[in-house]
Design a protein around this motif. Structure first.
Motif, PDB file in Angstrom:
ATOM      1  N   MET A 171       0.836  -1.171   0.000  1.00 61.80           N
ATOM      2  CA  MET A 171       0.000   0.000   0.000  1.00 61.80           C
ATOM      3  C   MET A 171       0.888   1.244   0.000  1.00 61.80           C
ATOM      4  SD  MET A 171      -2.799   1.010   2.819  1.00 61.80           S
ATOM      5  CE  MET A 171      -4.036   2.150   2.395  1.00 61.80           C
ATOM      6  N   ARG A 172       0.591   2.163  -0.834  1.00 63.75           N
ATOM      7  CA  ARG A 172       1.370   3.386  -0.972  1.00 63.75           C
ATOM      8  C   ARG A 172       0.762   4.488  -0.114  1.00 63.75           C
ATOM      9  NH1 ARG A 172       2.022   6.634  -6.403  1.00 63.75           N
ATOM     10  NH2 ARG A 172       3.526   8.111  -5.606  1.00 63.75           N
ATOM     11  N   LEU A 173       1.637   5.238   0.566  1.00 64.21           N
ATOM     12  CA  LEU A 173       1.162   6.346   1.380  1.00 64.21           C
ATOM     13  C   LEU A 173       0.591   7.439   0.498  1.00 64.21           C
ATOM     14  CD1 LEU A 173       4.024   6.799   4.004  1.00 64.21           C
ATOM     15  CD2 LEU A 173       1.743   5.904   4.391  1.00 64.21           C
ATOM     16  N   LEU A 174      -0.498   8.043   0.940  1.00 61.31           N
ATOM     17  CA  LEU A 174      -1.068   9.154   0.190  1.00 61.31           C
ATOM     18  C   LEU A 174      -0.195  10.392   0.300  1.00 61.31           C
ATOM     19  CD1 LEU A 174      -4.825   8.737   1.153  1.00 61.31           C
ATOM     20  CD2 LEU A 174      -3.720   8.087  -0.983  1.00 61.31           C
ATOM     21  N   VAL A 175       0.427  10.572   1.472  1.00 60.77           N
ATOM     22  CA  VAL A 175       1.295  11.721   1.680  1.00 60.77           C
ATOM     23  C   VAL A 175       2.623  11.218   2.205  1.00 60.77           C
ATOM     24  CG1 VAL A 175       1.629  13.861   2.974  1.00 60.77           C
ATOM     25  CG2 VAL A 175      -0.660  13.229   2.193  1.00 60.77           C
ATOM     26  N   ASN A 176       3.679  11.564   1.519  1.00 65.68           N
ATOM     27  CA  ASN A 176       5.013  11.226   1.981  1.00 65.68           C
ATOM     28  C   ASN A 176       5.391  12.250   3.043  1.00 65.68           C
ATOM     29  OD1 ASN A 176       7.719  10.893   2.380  1.00 65.68           O
ATOM     30  ND2 ASN A 176       8.240  10.752   0.213  1.00 65.68           N
ATOM     31  N   PRO A 177       5.651  11.809   4.289  1.00 60.69           N
ATOM     32  CA  PRO A 177       5.946  12.773   5.350  1.00 60.69           C
ATOM     33  C   PRO A 177       7.090  13.716   5.018  1.00 60.69           C
ATOM     34  CG  PRO A 177       5.658  10.579   6.268  1.00 60.69           C
ATOM     35  CD  PRO A 177       5.648  10.443   4.769  1.00 60.69           C
ATOM     36  N   SER A 178       8.054  13.271   4.243  1.00 61.43           N
ATOM     37  CA  SER A 178       9.180  14.145   3.912  1.00 61.43           C
ATOM     38  C   SER A 178       8.808  15.191   2.866  1.00 61.43           C
ATOM     39  CB  SER A 178      10.375  13.321   3.434  1.00 61.43           C
ATOM     40  OG  SER A 178      10.050  12.656   2.238  1.00 61.43           O
ATOM     41  N   SER A 179       7.648  15.042   2.225  1.00 61.63           N
ATOM     42  CA  SER A 179       7.250  16.014   1.209  1.00 61.63           C
ATOM     43  C   SER A 179       6.249  17.042   1.740  1.00 61.63           C
ATOM     44  CB  SER A 179       6.649  15.293  -0.001  1.00 61.63           C
ATOM     45  OG  SER A 179       5.398  14.740   0.341  1.00 61.63           O
ATOM     46  N   VAL A 180       5.908  16.976   3.016  1.00 59.59           N
ATOM     47  CA  VAL A 180       4.989  17.949   3.600  1.00 59.59           C
ATOM     48  C   VAL A 180       5.704  19.296   3.671  1.00 59.59           C
ATOM     49  CG1 VAL A 180       3.721  18.577   5.696  1.00 59.59           C
ATOM     50  CG2 VAL A 180       3.738  16.206   4.912  1.00 59.59           C
ATOM     51  N   SER A 181       5.017  20.328   3.250  1.00 57.93           N
ATOM     52  CA  SER A 181       5.649  21.646   3.241  1.00 57.93           C
ATOM     53  C   SER A 181       5.971  22.086   4.669  1.00 57.93           C
ATOM     54  CB  SER A 181       4.726  22.675   2.590  1.00 57.93           C
ATOM     55  OG  SER A 181       3.718  23.078   3.477  1.00 57.93           O
ATOM     56  N   PRO A 182       7.037  22.853   4.843  1.00 55.98           N
ATOM     57  CA  PRO A 182       7.381  23.346   6.179  1.00 55.98           C
ATOM     58  C   PRO A 182       6.253  24.163   6.804  1.00 55.98           C
ATOM     59  CG  PRO A 182       9.226  23.668   4.685  1.00 55.98           C
ATOM     60  CD  PRO A 182       8.051  23.204   3.853  1.00 55.98           C
ATOM     61  N   LYS A 183       5.514  24.925   5.997  1.00 54.31           N
ATOM     62  CA  LYS A 183       4.399  25.716   6.542  1.00 54.31           C
ATOM     63  C   LYS A 183       3.303  24.812   7.087  1.00 54.31           C
ATOM     64  CE  LYS A 183       5.111  29.898   3.913  1.00 54.31           C
ATOM     65  NZ  LYS A 183       4.591  30.850   2.956  1.00 54.31           N
ATOM     66  N   LEU A 184       3.012  23.737   6.372  1.00 53.99           N
ATOM     67  CA  LEU A 184       1.991  22.806   6.828  1.00 53.99           C
ATOM     68  C   LEU A 184       2.461  22.072   8.092  1.00 53.99           C
ATOM     69  CD1 LEU A 184      -0.801  21.688   6.260  1.00 53.99           C
ATOM     70  CD2 LEU A 184       0.236  19.976   4.776  1.00 53.99           C
ATOM     71  N   ALA A 185       3.730  21.696   8.135  1.00 52.41           N
ATOM     72  CA  ALA A 185       4.287  21.049   9.334  1.00 52.41           C
ATOM     73  C   ALA A 185       4.212  21.997  10.527  1.00 52.41           C
ATOM     74  CB  ALA A 185       5.725  20.612   9.072  1.00 52.41           C
ATOM     75  N   ASP A 186       4.533  23.273  10.314  1.00 52.19           N
ATOM     76  CA  ASP A 186       4.457  24.250  11.396  1.00 52.19           C
ATOM     77  C   ASP A 186       3.019  24.465  11.858  1.00 52.19           C
ATOM     78  OD1 ASP A 186       7.180  24.850  11.830  1.00 52.19           O
ATOM     79  OD2 ASP A 186       7.199  26.109  10.052  1.00 52.19           O
ATOM     80  N   LEU A 187       2.073  24.439  10.927  1.00 53.74           N
ATOM     81  CA  LEU A 187       0.665  24.553  11.297  1.00 53.74           C
ATOM     82  C   LEU A 187       0.252  23.363  12.166  1.00 53.74           C
ATOM     83  CD1 LEU A 187      -2.095  25.935  11.130  1.00 53.74           C
ATOM     84  CD2 LEU A 187      -2.493  24.654   8.997  1.00 53.74           C
ATOM     85  N   GLY A 188       0.702  22.174  11.794  1.00 53.65           N
ATOM     86  CA  GLY A 188       0.399  20.989  12.595  1.00 53.65           C
ATOM     87  C   GLY A 188       0.977  21.080  13.993  1.00 53.65           C
ATOM     88  N   LEU A 189       2.219  21.563  14.108  1.00 48.77           N
ATOM     89  CA  LEU A 189       2.840  21.735  15.423  1.00 48.77           C
ATOM     90  C   LEU A 189       2.112  22.792  16.243  1.00 48.77           C
ATOM     91  CD1 LEU A 189       6.605  21.520  14.415  1.00 48.77           C
ATOM     92  CD2 LEU A 189       5.312  19.844  15.758  1.00 48.77           C
ATOM     93  N   LEU A 190       1.697  23.878  15.593  1.00 46.35           N
ATOM     94  CA  LEU A 190       0.948  24.923  16.285  1.00 46.35           C
ATOM     95  C   LEU A 190      -0.367  24.376  16.834  1.00 46.35           C
ATOM     96  CD1 LEU A 190       0.396  27.898  17.070  1.00 46.35           C
ATOM     97  CD2 LEU A 190      -0.553  28.201  14.767  1.00 46.35           C
ATOM     98  N   ILE A 191      -1.094  23.658  16.011  1.00 42.07           N
ATOM     99  CA  ILE A 191      -2.376  23.085  16.450  1.00 42.07           C
ATOM    100  C   ILE A 191      -2.143  22.116  17.608  1.00 42.07           C
ATOM    101  CG2 ILE A 191      -4.257  21.538  15.768  1.00 42.07           C
ATOM    102  CD1 ILE A 191      -4.032  22.873  12.933  1.00 42.07           C
ATOM    103  N   ALA A 192      -1.166  21.241  17.467  1.00 46.43           N
ATOM    104  CA  ALA A 192      -0.881  20.270  18.535  1.00 46.43           C
ATOM    105  C   ALA A 192      -0.501  20.974  19.829  1.00 46.43           C
ATOM    106  CB  ALA A 192       0.241  19.324  18.099  1.00 46.43           C
ATOM    107  N   ARG A 193       0.376  21.971  19.742  1.00 43.51           N
ATOM    108  CA  ARG A 193       0.814  22.717  20.928  1.00 43.51           C
ATOM    109  C   ARG A 193      -0.346  23.376  21.639  1.00 43.51           C
ATOM    110  NH1 ARG A 193       3.812  26.534  18.338  1.00 43.51           N
ATOM    111  NH2 ARG A 193       2.741  28.006  19.701  1.00 43.51           N
ATOM    112  N   VAL A 194      -1.180  24.080  20.876  1.00 42.54           N
ATOM    113  CA  VAL A 194      -2.280  24.833  21.481  1.00 42.54           C
ATOM    114  C   VAL A 194      -3.320  23.890  22.074  1.00 42.54           C
ATOM    115  CG1 VAL A 194      -4.177  26.431  21.009  1.00 42.54           C
ATOM    116  CG2 VAL A 194      -1.895  26.906  20.103  1.00 42.54           C
TER     117      VAL A 194
END
Length: 152
Positions: A1-24
Motif C-alpha cells: 500500500m502506498r502512502l497518500l502523503v510522503n511525510p518528507s514532502s509535507v511543506s514546512p508551513k503545513l508542518a508548522d501549522l500541525g505543530l501549532l495546532i498540537a501545541r495549542v
C-alpha cells in the motif's frame, strides 16, 4: 500500500501549522486539568485523591502534576521551551497511565488510559519536533542570531 502523503514532502508551513495546532490543543487540555486540580479540587484534595489511588508520594506528585499542567500547558500554548514543557507533561501523563489508568483498561469512561496515552503521544512528538516556527522558541532564537560583522 502506498502512502497518500510522503511525510518528507509535507511543506514546512503545513508542518508548522500541525505543530501549532498540537501545541495549542495539548496546552489548553493540560491547563484545564491543572486548573481543575488547583481551583476545583485544590492541590490538597488532589493529593488525597492520589493517595487513595495508590500514587506514590501523593502530596508531592499532586503539586508537580498541578503545576506542570498549568505552567507547562501555558508554555506549550505560546511555544516557550516547548521540548522541556512537553517532556515534563509527558512524564506526568506516563505516571498517570502507569499508576492510575492502565489497570482500568483503555476506555476513559471506565477510568482507562486512552486520554493520558493520547496526550502522552502528542507530547512526545513535541519533545522531538519542538514548537515549530510559530512559537516563542523560534522567535527568540531568530532574535538571538547575530549577523557577522563585515570587515572593513
Amino acid at each position: 500500500m502506498r502512502l497518500l502523503v510522503n511525510p518528507s514532502s509535507v511543506s514546512p508551513k503545513l508542518a508548522d501549522l500541525g505543530l501549532l495546532i498540537a501545541r495549542v490543543v495539548l496546552g489548553v487540555v493540560l491547563i484545564a486539568h491543572g486548573w481543575q486540580k488547583f481551583n476545583e479540587w485544590t492541590v490538597a484534595g488532589t493529593a488525597e485523591s492520589f493517595a487513595g489511588m495508590g500514587v506514590p508520594l501523593a502530596s508531592a506528585t499532586a503539586a508537580v502534576a498541578t503545576w506542570v499542567e498549568l505552567i507547562g500547558g501555558a508554555m506549550l500554548v505560546v511555544g516557550l521551551l516547548t521540548p522541556l514543557a512537553a517532556l515534563c507533561a509527558a512524564v506526568v501523563m506516563l505516571g498517570a497511565a502507569v499508576f492510575v489508568h492502565l489497570p482500568n483498561g483503555l476506555f476513559v469512561d471506565q477510568g482507562g488510559a486512552e486520554l493520558v496515552l493520547a496526550l502522552f503521544a502528542g507530547l512526545v512528538l513535541l519533545v522531538v519536533r519542538g514548537g515549530g516556527r510559530a512559537s516563542l522558541d523560534a522567535a527568540l532564537s531568530r532574535g538571538s542570531v547575530r549577523q557577522p560583522v563585515a570587515a572593513g
